[in-house]
Write a protein that holds these residues in place. Sequence first.
Motif, PDB file in Angstrom:
ATOM      1  N   GLN A  51       0.836  -1.202   0.000  1.00 44.91           N
ATOM      2  CA  GLN A  51       0.000   0.000   0.000  1.00 44.91           C
ATOM      3  C   GLN A  51       0.870   1.252   0.000  1.00 44.91           C
ATOM      4  O   GLN A  51       1.666   1.461   0.920  1.00 44.91           O
ATOM      5  N   PRO A  53       1.884   5.061   0.510  1.00 44.04           N
ATOM      6  CA  PRO A  53       1.441   6.100   1.452  1.00 44.04           C
ATOM      7  C   PRO A  53       0.583   7.151   0.765  1.00 44.04           C
ATOM      8  O   PRO A  53       0.808   7.488  -0.402  1.00 44.04           O
ATOM      9  N   ASP A  54      -0.399   7.675   1.463  1.00 48.10           N
ATOM     10  CA  ASP A  54      -1.183   8.791   0.938  1.00 48.10           C
ATOM     11  C   ASP A  54      -0.260   9.961   0.639  1.00 48.10           C
ATOM     12  O   ASP A  54       0.713  10.219   1.352  1.00 48.10           O
ATOM     13  N   ARG A  55      -0.585  10.700  -0.409  1.00 48.93           N
ATOM     14  CA  ARG A  55       0.301  11.773  -0.857  1.00 48.93           C
ATOM     15  C   ARG A  55       0.511  12.865   0.199  1.00 48.93           C
ATOM     16  O   ARG A  55       1.551  13.512   0.228  1.00 48.93           O
ATOM     17  N   GLN A  56      -0.485  13.047   1.056  1.00 48.40           N
ATOM     18  CA  GLN A  56      -0.326  14.085   2.084  1.00 48.40           C
ATOM     19  C   GLN A  56       0.857  13.787   2.990  1.00 48.40           C
ATOM     20  O   GLN A  56       1.545  14.689   3.467  1.00 48.40           O
ATOM     21  N   PHE A  57       1.135  12.510   3.247  1.00 47.57           N
ATOM     22  CA  PHE A  57       2.244  12.152   4.126  1.00 47.57           C
ATOM     23  C   PHE A  57       3.597  12.288   3.432  1.00 47.57           C
ATOM     24  O   PHE A  57       4.641  12.269   4.083  1.00 47.57           O
ATOM     25  N   TYR A  59       4.097  14.952   0.984  1.00 50.42           N
ATOM     26  CA  TYR A  59       4.339  16.328   0.555  1.00 50.42           C
ATOM     27  C   TYR A  59       3.934  17.397   1.563  1.00 50.42           C
ATOM     28  O   TYR A  59       4.373  18.542   1.448  1.00 50.42           O
ATOM     29  N   GLN A  60       3.074  17.089   2.517  1.00 51.16           N
ATOM     30  CA  GLN A  60       2.516  18.150   3.344  1.00 51.16           C
ATOM     31  C   GLN A  60       3.596  18.819   4.196  1.00 51.16           C
ATOM     32  O   GLN A  60       4.643  18.240   4.493  1.00 51.16           O
ATOM     33  N   GLY A  70       5.849  16.252   5.818  1.00 53.70           N
ATOM     34  CA  GLY A  70       5.837  15.047   5.016  1.00 53.70           C
ATOM     35  C   GLY A  70       7.243  14.524   4.776  1.00 53.70           C
ATOM     36  O   GLY A  70       8.229  15.247   4.905  1.00 53.70           O
ATOM     37  N   GLN A  77       3.465   0.655   2.993  1.00 56.80           N
ATOM     38  CA  GLN A  77       2.975  -0.234   4.041  1.00 56.80           C
ATOM     39  C   GLN A  77       2.837  -1.645   3.474  1.00 56.80           C
ATOM     40  O   GLN A  77       2.329  -1.833   2.368  1.00 56.80           O
TER      41      GLN A  77
END
Length: 296
Positions: A51, A53-57, A59-60, A70, A77
């Motif tokens: 899986q 990682p969501d992009r927010q983690f 680039y944020q 980020g 994962q």
Amino acid sequence: GLRYDSFSIGNQISSAEVTERVKTQVSPRIGIAYPISDRDVMSFHYGRLFQVPDRQFLYQGRLISAGARGNPNLEPQTTISYQLGVQHLFSKEIYGQFGVYFKDIFGLLTTVDTAVPGFAIVVPTFVNADYASSRGMEFTLIKRHSHGFAGELNYTYGNATGTASDPNRALSTSGNLRDQFKPISEQPLEWDQRHLFTASLRLGNEKNWGASFVYVFGTGFPYTPVRRNQREQDPSEINSERLPTSTTLNVQAEKHYRVWGQHLTVFLQGMNLLNAKNILALQPDNWPPSPYGNSQ
């Protein structure tokens, strides 16, 4: 079978902060089903799941003033899953199945205070440092539709534990206590419901009318007790208490008509017919607290 995954973080972040722009993984999948008699089938499954990682983690929070930063070097994962099942045919209309499962989950996210290159400050930064596991078993008895009705009974026992339920657990945010200490052991996760029983009944002829009843009983989810004026979270108390059990009975009925060459359906829905008082969420800021915490 094999699954090949590849993802790139792109060119938005400078090479000085990136160790590897493209990440790949090969995930094997093995599934076997074998008839052990004319009424029994055994099955086994092994899978390695991947899986991104969501992009927010990733680039944020690129600004220094961000509350959390980020990390473009996050790893995916990974979940390793095992499942064993047996299915038995009692008659032409009734069959049952039993299954056990186990999952190991690695690379879950949390935040760690990390120095920002070029600046004499540290900022909470997302890293792959948490892990979790789940295991359980499931019994199901199913009656196919015949003689005007169908039904299903299902019981599930599950146990989901890990070091944290939320990647933001270590952040100091409004309404949350700062978890300054690392978890001392695996703890029940927020979705850890140990026992779940479901019963469904379907009536009708599947042509002109039908009615379905669904009853659900579940033991309580874990929660963390919060005391008045508490400022820091004791890691030994995270998800140490349980909400009360919950029950729900829902019904839906429909009647089918044909009007002027068109199909018309009239239906009726009833939710929570037993008027059960189930706690949906806790609000620790409310005062005084109830025996089970404050419900919303």
